[in-house]
Design a protein around this motif. Structure first.
Motif, short mmCIF file in Angstrom:
data_model
loop_
_atom_site.label_atom_id
_atom_site.label_comp_id
_atom_site.label_asym_id
_atom_site.label_seq_id
_atom_site.Cartn_x
_atom_site.Cartn_y
_atom_site.Cartn_z
N LYS A 125 0.84 -1.21 0.00
CA LYS A 125 0.00 0.00 0.00
C LYS A 125 0.88 1.25 0.00
O LYS A 125 0.60 2.21 -0.71
N GLU A 126 1.96 1.23 0.77
CA GLU A 126 2.88 2.37 0.81
C GLU A 126 3.56 2.59 -0.54
O GLU A 126 3.63 3.71 -1.04
N LYS A 127 4.02 1.51 -1.14
CA LYS A 127 4.65 1.60 -2.47
C LYS A 127 3.65 2.14 -3.50
O LYS A 127 3.97 3.02 -4.31
N PHE A 128 2.43 1.63 -3.42
CA PHE A 128 1.36 2.03 -4.33
C PHE A 128 1.04 3.53 -4.19
O PHE A 128 1.00 4.26 -5.17
N THR A 129 0.84 3.99 -2.96
CA THR A 129 0.46 5.39 -2.78
C THR A 129 1.64 6.33 -3.01
O THR A 129 1.43 7.44 -3.51
N ASP A 130 2.85 5.91 -2.69
CA ASP A 130 4.02 6.75 -3.03
C ASP A 130 4.05 7.01 -4.54
O ASP A 130 4.30 8.12 -4.98
N TYR A 131 3.80 5.97 -5.30
CA TYR A 131 3.78 6.10 -6.76
C TYR A 131 2.60 6.98 -7.20
O TYR A 131 2.76 7.87 -8.03
N ALA A 132 1.43 6.72 -6.64
CA ALA A 132 0.22 7.43 -7.06
C ALA A 132 0.33 8.94 -6.84
O ALA A 132 -0.14 9.72 -7.67
N PHE A 133 0.95 9.36 -5.75
CA PHE A 133 0.97 10.78 -5.39
C PHE A 133 2.26 11.50 -5.75
O PHE A 133 2.40 12.69 -5.48
N LYS A 134 3.18 10.82 -6.38
CA LYS A 134 4.51 11.38 -6.63
C LYS A 134 4.48 12.69 -7.42
O LYS A 134 5.24 13.62 -7.12
N THR A 135 3.64 12.80 -8.42
CA THR A 135 3.64 14.01 -9.27
C THR A 135 2.50 14.97 -8.93
O THR A 135 2.35 16.00 -9.59
N TYR A 136 1.72 14.65 -7.91
CA TYR A 136 0.61 15.51 -7.49
C TYR A 136 1.15 16.69 -6.67
O TYR A 136 2.04 16.53 -5.85
N LYS A 137 0.57 17.86 -6.91
CA LYS A 137 0.91 19.07 -6.14
C LYS A 137 -0.39 19.64 -5.57
O LYS A 137 -1.40 19.73 -6.28
N GLU A 138 -0.37 20.03 -4.32
CA GLU A 138 -1.58 20.53 -3.66
C GLU A 138 -2.17 21.76 -4.34
O GLU A 138 -3.38 22.00 -4.23
N GLU A 139 -1.35 22.53 -5.03
CA GLU A 139 -1.87 23.74 -5.67
C GLU A 139 -2.62 23.45 -6.98
O GLU A 139 -3.21 24.35 -7.58
N MET A 140 -2.62 22.21 -7.42
CA MET A 140 -3.36 21.85 -8.63
C MET A 140 -4.86 22.00 -8.38
O MET A 140 -5.32 21.87 -7.25
N TRP B 194 -5.37 9.63 -10.49
CA TRP B 194 -6.08 8.48 -11.06
C TRP B 194 -5.21 7.78 -12.11
O TRP B 194 -5.10 6.56 -12.12
N ASN B 195 -4.59 8.56 -12.98
CA ASN B 195 -3.76 7.97 -14.03
C ASN B 195 -2.53 7.28 -13.45
O ASN B 195 -2.10 6.24 -13.95
N ARG B 196 -1.97 7.82 -12.39
CA ARG B 196 -0.82 7.17 -11.74
C ARG B 196 -1.26 5.88 -11.04
O ARG B 196 -0.54 4.90 -11.05
N ILE B 197 -2.45 5.91 -10.45
CA ILE B 197 -2.99 4.68 -9.84
C ILE B 197 -3.17 3.62 -10.92
O ILE B 197 -2.77 2.47 -10.76
N ALA B 198 -3.78 4.01 -12.04
CA ALA B 198 -3.98 3.07 -13.15
C ALA B 198 -2.64 2.54 -13.64
O ALA B 198 -2.48 1.33 -13.85
N ASP B 199 -1.69 3.42 -13.81
CA ASP B 199 -0.36 3.02 -14.30
C ASP B 199 0.28 2.01 -13.34
O ASP B 199 0.81 0.99 -13.77
N PHE B 200 0.22 2.30 -12.05
CA PHE B 200 0.79 1.38 -11.06
C PHE B 200 0.10 0.02 -11.15
O PHE B 200 0.75 -1.02 -11.18
N LYS B 201 -1.22 0.02 -11.18
CA LYS B 201 -1.98 -1.23 -11.18
C LYS B 201 -1.67 -2.07 -12.41
O LYS B 201 -1.57 -3.29 -12.32
N PHE B 202 -1.50 -1.44 -13.56
CA PHE B 202 -1.22 -2.21 -14.77
C PHE B 202 0.24 -2.67 -14.84
O PHE B 202 0.52 -3.74 -15.36
N LYS B 203 1.14 -1.89 -14.29
CA LYS B 203 2.56 -2.27 -14.29
C LYS B 203 2.88 -3.27 -13.18
O LYS B 203 3.86 -4.00 -13.27
N ASN B 204 2.11 -3.24 -12.11
CA ASN B 204 2.36 -4.08 -10.94
C ASN B 204 1.09 -4.90 -10.65
O ASN B 204 0.52 -4.82 -9.56
N CYS B 205 0.69 -5.66 -11.63
CA CYS B 205 -0.57 -6.39 -11.59
C CYS B 205 -0.70 -7.28 -10.35
O CYS B 205 -1.74 -7.31 -9.70
N GLU B 206 0.34 -8.03 -10.02
CA GLU B 206 0.26 -8.94 -8.88
C GLU B 206 0.05 -8.18 -7.58
O GLU B 206 -0.78 -8.57 -6.74
N GLU B 207 0.78 -7.10 -7.41
CA GLU B 207 0.62 -6.29 -6.19
C GLU B 207 -0.76 -5.64 -6.15
O GLU B 207 -1.39 -5.57 -5.10
#
Length: 192
Positions: free
Chosen positions: A65-80, A90-103
């Motif tokens: 979960k930590e690896k997943f969320t670190d990846y998901a939020f890496k490029t997010y900025k609060e000022e967006m 959402w796109n980073r979550i999708a990317d992680f899930k497709f690249k790391n299917c087993e996890e």
């Protein structure tokens, strides 16, 4: 130093074996002996790193979960803007899930079954605080519907797990158009 690396490698092998076996057999049909065998360690070695099977699964869940969320939020900025931030996450979550299917499949199982204890589940939710804060801001700004975080998650993130499992079964071959359509469906389901 070589001894430390060997210890890290053994622990990582146990985590990887746990993910694979739980995904393929379920929590209850995954005995410690099978995990040890797949990790190529003695069963007693598991207890150097984990108290018992529940501890092994809980800690694996938190690590993934930590690896997943670190990846998901890496490029997010609060000022967006809310919409831009959600799209990035959402796109980073999708990317992680497709690249790391087993996890991703392991997390989906953990999120949808009682195999994770409540303290570990709460720890896992803390890792999603960035997304929960974004949704709260979106509700306050009137950009998002006044839905609970659970409904937001159900309509936006859970469908990705279904798509991954469907692709793994061979029912669908996802392409970029599908991902874009899935994003738009997710966004449209929560926007005000």
């Amino acid at each position: 130093m070589a001894k430390l690396q060997k210890s890290i490698d053994k622990r990582n092998a146990l985590v990887k074996a746990t993910i694979e076996l739980v995904n393929n057999n379920g929590f209850h049909a995954t005995p410690m002996s099978k995990i040890a065998k797949m990790a190529n360690v003695s069963p007693a070695t598991i207890y150097l790193y984990f108290e018992n099977k529940q501890d092994l699964v809980n800690k694996t869940y938190i690590e993934v979960k930590e690896k997943f969320t670190d990846y998901a939020f890496k490029t997010y900025k609060e000022e967006m803007s809310v919409e831009e931030g959600f799209k990035i996450i959402w796109n980073r979550i999708a990317d992680f899930k497709f690249k790391n299917c087993e996890e991703a499949m392991f997390l989906a199982q953990c999120d949808n079954t009682p195999m994770i204890d409540e303290p570990s589940r709460e720890e896992g939710i803390k890792h999603f605080q960035t997304l929960l804060d974004l949704w709260e801001r979106g509700r306050k700004e009137g950009v998002l519907n006044q839905l609970s975080d659970y409904l937001m998650y159900a309509y936006t993130i859970i469908p990705l797990s279904f798509l991954i499992i469907s692709q793994k079964r061979g029912a669908i071959t996802l392409n970029q158009k599908h991902i874009q359509e899935a994003y738009l469906a997710a966004w449209n389901s929560i926007k005000a």
